[in-house]
Design a protein around this motif. Sequence first.
Motif, PDB file in Angstrom:
ATOM      1  N   SER A 185       0.818  -1.213   0.000  1.00  0.00           N
ATOM      2  CA  SER A 185       0.000   0.000   0.000  1.00  0.00           C
ATOM      3  C   SER A 185       0.851   1.262   0.000  1.00  0.00           C
ATOM      4  CB  SER A 185      -0.928  -0.001   1.224  1.00  0.00           C
ATOM      5  OG  SER A 185      -0.157  -0.064   2.426  1.00  0.00           O
ATOM      6  N   SER A 186       2.132   1.120   0.379  1.00  0.00           N
ATOM      7  CA  SER A 186       3.044   2.258   0.420  1.00  0.00           C
ATOM      8  C   SER A 186       4.474   1.735   0.355  1.00  0.00           C
ATOM      9  CB  SER A 186       2.856   3.070   1.704  1.00  0.00           C
ATOM     10  OG  SER A 186       3.258   2.292   2.830  1.00  0.00           O
ATOM     11  N   LEU A 187       5.405   2.650   0.202  1.00  0.00           N
ATOM     12  CA  LEU A 187       6.812   2.261   0.174  1.00  0.00           C
ATOM     13  C   LEU A 187       7.205   1.567   1.472  1.00  0.00           C
ATOM     14  CD1 LEU A 187       9.718   2.301  -0.882  1.00  0.00           C
ATOM     15  CD2 LEU A 187       9.906   4.664  -0.083  1.00  0.00           C
ATOM     16  N   LEU A 188       6.823   2.137   2.602  1.00  0.00           N
ATOM     17  CA  LEU A 188       7.203   1.552   3.887  1.00  0.00           C
ATOM     18  C   LEU A 188       6.574   0.178   4.083  1.00  0.00           C
ATOM     19  CD1 LEU A 188       7.036   4.672   6.261  1.00  0.00           C
ATOM     20  CD2 LEU A 188       9.058   3.577   5.257  1.00  0.00           C
ATOM     21  N   ASP A 189       5.382  -0.015   3.535  1.00  0.00           N
ATOM     22  CA  ASP A 189       4.707  -1.305   3.634  1.00  0.00           C
ATOM     23  C   ASP A 189       5.407  -2.356   2.776  1.00  0.00           C
ATOM     24  OD1 ASP A 189       2.622  -3.173   4.264  1.00  0.00           O
ATOM     25  OD2 ASP A 189       1.783  -2.789   2.284  1.00  0.00           O
ATOM     26  N   ALA A 190       5.927  -1.951   1.610  1.00  0.00           N
ATOM     27  CA  ALA A 190       6.505  -2.899   0.659  1.00  0.00           C
ATOM     28  C   ALA A 190       7.950  -3.266   0.969  1.00  0.00           C
ATOM     29  CB  ALA A 190       6.413  -2.328  -0.750  1.00  0.00           C
ATOM     30  N   MET A 191       8.727  -2.327   1.525  1.00  0.00           N
ATOM     31  CA  MET A 191      10.171  -2.531   1.649  1.00  0.00           C
ATOM     32  C   MET A 191      10.589  -3.806   2.376  1.00  0.00           C
ATOM     33  SD  MET A 191      12.166   1.086   1.980  1.00  0.00           S
ATOM     34  CE  MET A 191      13.725   0.223   2.146  1.00  0.00           C
ATOM     35  N   PRO A 192       9.971  -4.188   3.474  1.00  0.00           N
ATOM     36  CA  PRO A 192      10.428  -5.406   4.166  1.00  0.00           C
ATOM     37  C   PRO A 192      10.216  -6.682   3.369  1.00  0.00           C
ATOM     38  CG  PRO A 192       9.071  -4.040   5.611  1.00  0.00           C
ATOM     39  CD  PRO A 192       8.901  -3.507   4.230  1.00  0.00           C
ATOM     40  N   PHE A 193       9.458  -6.595   2.265  1.00  0.00           N
ATOM     41  CA  PHE A 193       9.116  -7.798   1.498  1.00  0.00           C
ATOM     42  C   PHE A 193       9.778  -7.831   0.128  1.00  0.00           C
ATOM     43  CE2 PHE A 193       5.538  -6.730   4.297  1.00  0.00           C
ATOM     44  CZ  PHE A 193       5.554  -7.851   5.115  1.00  0.00           C
ATOM     45  N   LEU A 194      10.711  -6.916  -0.146  1.00  0.00           N
ATOM     46  CA  LEU A 194      11.371  -6.887  -1.450  1.00  0.00           C
ATOM     47  C   LEU A 194      11.990  -8.245  -1.762  1.00  0.00           C
ATOM     48  CD1 LEU A 194      13.186  -3.428  -1.193  1.00  0.00           C
ATOM     49  CD2 LEU A 194      11.266  -3.978  -2.705  1.00  0.00           C
ATOM     50  N   GLY A 195      11.677  -8.759  -2.959  1.00  0.00           N
ATOM     51  CA  GLY A 195      12.195 -10.064  -3.366  1.00  0.00           C
ATOM     52  C   GLY A 195      12.303 -10.155  -4.876  1.00  0.00           C
ATOM     53  N   GLU A 196      12.723 -11.321  -5.372  1.00  0.00           N
ATOM     54  CA  GLU A 196      12.856 -11.528  -6.817  1.00  0.00           C
ATOM     55  C   GLU A 196      11.518 -11.226  -7.488  1.00  0.00           C
ATOM     56  OE1 GLU A 196      15.800 -12.348  -7.874  1.00  0.00           O
ATOM     57  OE2 GLU A 196      16.781 -13.624  -6.391  1.00  0.00           O
ATOM     58  N   MET A 197      11.556 -10.506  -8.611  1.00  0.00           N
ATOM     59  CA  MET A 197      10.317 -10.153  -9.297  1.00  0.00           C
ATOM     60  C   MET A 197      10.497 -10.233 -10.801  1.00  0.00           C
ATOM     61  SD  MET A 197      10.144  -5.980  -9.472  1.00  0.00           S
ATOM     62  CE  MET A 197       9.243  -6.103 -11.013  1.00  0.00           C
ATOM     63  N   VAL A 198       9.396 -10.418 -11.503  1.00  0.00           N
ATOM     64  CA  VAL A 198       9.387 -10.362 -12.960  1.00  0.00           C
ATOM     65  C   VAL A 198       8.038  -9.805 -13.388  1.00  0.00           C
ATOM     66  CG1 VAL A 198       8.528 -12.741 -13.190  1.00  0.00           C
ATOM     67  CG2 VAL A 198       9.761 -11.675 -15.095  1.00  0.00           C
ATOM     68  N   THR A 199       8.051  -8.952 -14.409  1.00  0.00           N
ATOM     69  CA  THR A 199       6.798  -8.484 -15.000  1.00  0.00           C
ATOM     70  C   THR A 199       6.730  -8.995 -16.429  1.00  0.00           C
ATOM     71  OG1 THR A 199       7.763  -6.369 -15.708  1.00  0.00           O
ATOM     72  CG2 THR A 199       6.667  -6.412 -13.573  1.00  0.00           C
ATOM     73  N   LEU A 200       5.567  -9.509 -16.788  1.00  0.00           N
ATOM     74  CA  LEU A 200       5.332 -10.076 -18.105  1.00  0.00           C
ATOM     75  C   LEU A 200       4.020  -9.522 -18.623  1.00  0.00           C
ATOM     76  CD1 LEU A 200       6.229 -13.649 -16.956  1.00  0.00           C
ATOM     77  CD2 LEU A 200       7.507 -12.454 -18.741  1.00  0.00           C
ATOM     78  N   GLN A 201       4.118  -8.707 -19.670  1.00  0.00           N
ATOM     79  CA  GLN A 201       2.938  -8.083 -20.264  1.00  0.00           C
ATOM     80  C   GLN A 201       2.103  -7.337 -19.233  1.00  0.00           C
ATOM     81  OE1 GLN A 201       2.695 -11.318 -23.872  1.00  0.00           O
ATOM     82  NE2 GLN A 201       0.820 -10.824 -22.841  1.00  0.00           N
ATOM     83  N   GLY A 202       2.801  -6.649 -18.333  1.00  0.00           N
ATOM     84  CA  GLY A 202       2.118  -5.799 -17.370  1.00  0.00           C
ATOM     85  C   GLY A 202       1.665  -6.493 -16.111  1.00  0.00           C
ATOM     86  N   SER A 203       1.841  -7.825 -16.011  1.00  0.00           N
ATOM     87  CA  SER A 203       1.520  -8.530 -14.776  1.00  0.00           C
ATOM     88  C   SER A 203       2.795  -8.660 -13.954  1.00  0.00           C
ATOM     89  CB  SER A 203       0.958  -9.918 -15.068  1.00  0.00           C
ATOM     90  OG  SER A 203       1.982 -10.746 -15.584  1.00  0.00           O
ATOM     91  N   MET A 204       2.684  -8.801 -12.647  1.00  0.00           N
ATOM     92  CA  MET A 204       3.855  -8.911 -11.788  1.00  0.00           C
ATOM     93  C   MET A 204       3.766 -10.169 -10.937  1.00  0.00           C
ATOM     94  SD  MET A 204       5.348  -6.232  -8.960  1.00  0.00           S
ATOM     95  CE  MET A 204       6.457  -6.764  -7.653  1.00  0.00           C
ATOM     96  N   THR A 205       4.856 -10.931 -10.939  1.00  0.00           N
ATOM     97  CA  THR A 205       4.997 -12.073 -10.052  1.00  0.00           C
ATOM     98  C   THR A 205       6.252 -11.851  -9.223  1.00  0.00           C
ATOM     99  OG1 THR A 205       4.016 -13.477 -11.759  1.00  0.00           O
ATOM    100  CG2 THR A 205       5.077 -14.568  -9.909  1.00  0.00           C
ATOM    101  N   TRP A 206       6.170 -12.133  -7.935  1.00  0.00           N
ATOM    102  CA  TRP A 206       7.315 -11.852  -7.076  1.00  0.00           C
ATOM    103  C   TRP A 206       7.363 -12.836  -5.917  1.00  0.00           C
ATOM    104  CZ3 TRP A 206       6.551  -8.909  -2.208  1.00  0.00           C
ATOM    105  CH2 TRP A 206       5.203  -8.686  -1.920  1.00  0.00           C
ATOM    106  N   LEU A 207       8.535 -12.939  -5.323  1.00  0.00           N
ATOM    107  CA  LEU A 207       8.774 -13.857  -4.224  1.00  0.00           C
ATOM    108  C   LEU A 207       9.003 -13.048  -2.955  1.00  0.00           C
ATOM    109  CD1 LEU A 207       9.133 -16.884  -3.564  1.00  0.00           C
ATOM    110  CD2 LEU A 207      11.579 -16.592  -4.019  1.00  0.00           C
ATOM    111  N   PRO A 208       7.940 -12.772  -2.182  1.00  0.00           N
ATOM    112  CA  PRO A 208       8.095 -11.940  -0.983  1.00  0.00           C
ATOM    113  C   PRO A 208       9.144 -12.518  -0.034  1.00  0.00           C
ATOM    114  CG  PRO A 208       5.764 -12.329  -1.466  1.00  0.00           C
ATOM    115  CD  PRO A 208       6.544 -13.233  -2.352  1.00  0.00           C
TER     116      PRO A 208
END
Length: 428
Positions: A185-208
């Motif tokens: 919901s915000s930068l502070l909310d997302a930062m602790p969960f940064l992980g490997e990510m890929v976007t494909l045709q505008g979709s996002m998959t990531w490994l929290p």
Amino acid sequence: MEMTAERCDGILIIEVGGRLDGYAAEEVKRGIATSLRDDDRSVVIDLAGLAYLSSAGIRVFLGLQKELKVRGGGLAICNVGEYPLQVLAMAGFDRVFTLFPSRAAALAASFRREDSLSLIADLAAPPVEYEGAKFRFEPGSWTPASLRVKGSIDDLLHARIREEGVSAETFSDIRYSLGLGALGSSLLDAMPFLGEMVTLQGSMTWLPSDGHNTPDFFVPARVGGEVRAYTAFNVALDGQFNEFATVEAEEGITLEALYRAVFAHARERKVGAGVVAVALWGVTGGVLGSGIRKAPLARDAPARGGSIFDPENVGDWIEASEEPKYAGDSIVAFGIGLDPSADLSSCDAGAIASLSGHPRGEGDNGLILHTHGVVFRKVPWDLQTPLEKGIDRCLAEGEFVDMRHLLDGTRILRAHLGIAYISSITRG
């Protein structure tokens, strides 16, 4: 009931013996589902040892035949004994199924079907062989393609990420990309969960990086909206694919060999420099992957210092598979390949350093690769379905399985590729 599964030159053979009644039919159904790869089009059912058959078993065969027909293939049933043949005849299915007197005859019919499908593809685009695999290339857009790099791979590797180093991306701006990111919901909310990510045709998959080792994904239904992807490191493709290719390798081709083949083709055609971007939809022969266990934030930097990939730190920070997984499942991926021996003078030196800095990226032959992939299940492979439609099908219809940083030993059985020959790399 006894059931075995094996392969003969790529054709799945299911042998069923004993009694195929209501209870056994469910076991056979599960066994077929486990054995059937997403690229299987032809299956042989051998009933040499079958003594009893009921409508429950017939329904299993009928369901498999319908699924194979959707894939453009078919079912061949052989060695049907006297009693099972009487049951098929009385139920009216001796005319629905194609029956053969022997396994050899059923296999021959299946091979003819597969060969005809390959012949159609070969006539459309003559194949060339690289690394033991068959490639068919078709032209795409010859508008120059470029890469845009944001963030610092060095900060990622040494756990020095701070708030000011994380950017908020709209989904319309990262159609194909890979890196380290998270949703929140915000930068502070997302930062602790940064992980490997890929976007494909505008979709996002990531490994929290929350310790659960379970990927997450988000597929926007429309452009716009308030949801942002927060990325600490991101490499995005700007432009279109310059060529498309299909790959078929019965024994599988490693990612490293696949990139070698793409570079060899580029040299023969005298196109591109030393950097390519590759999007892929295909069927995997086994995934070797890794992921970051916890977000590499400055506040959590390794107490002993050094990189998160250093031997004394890697166990705390990196999760990696030791054995291949997901053979026969569908995979979609986006990756970057770099050939350090090529002339890279036209590219930003800092951006090149970011592309070449990942310690899991360098193969035995000197190529530097960085690929992220997503595994799906129950998305039948189709040679005639183009790359982007195949990716859409995985996102819309597939059973989501996993997402990883793909190691170079990951094997691909069949795939559609989109290849962009990178003319420039910029930062910011």
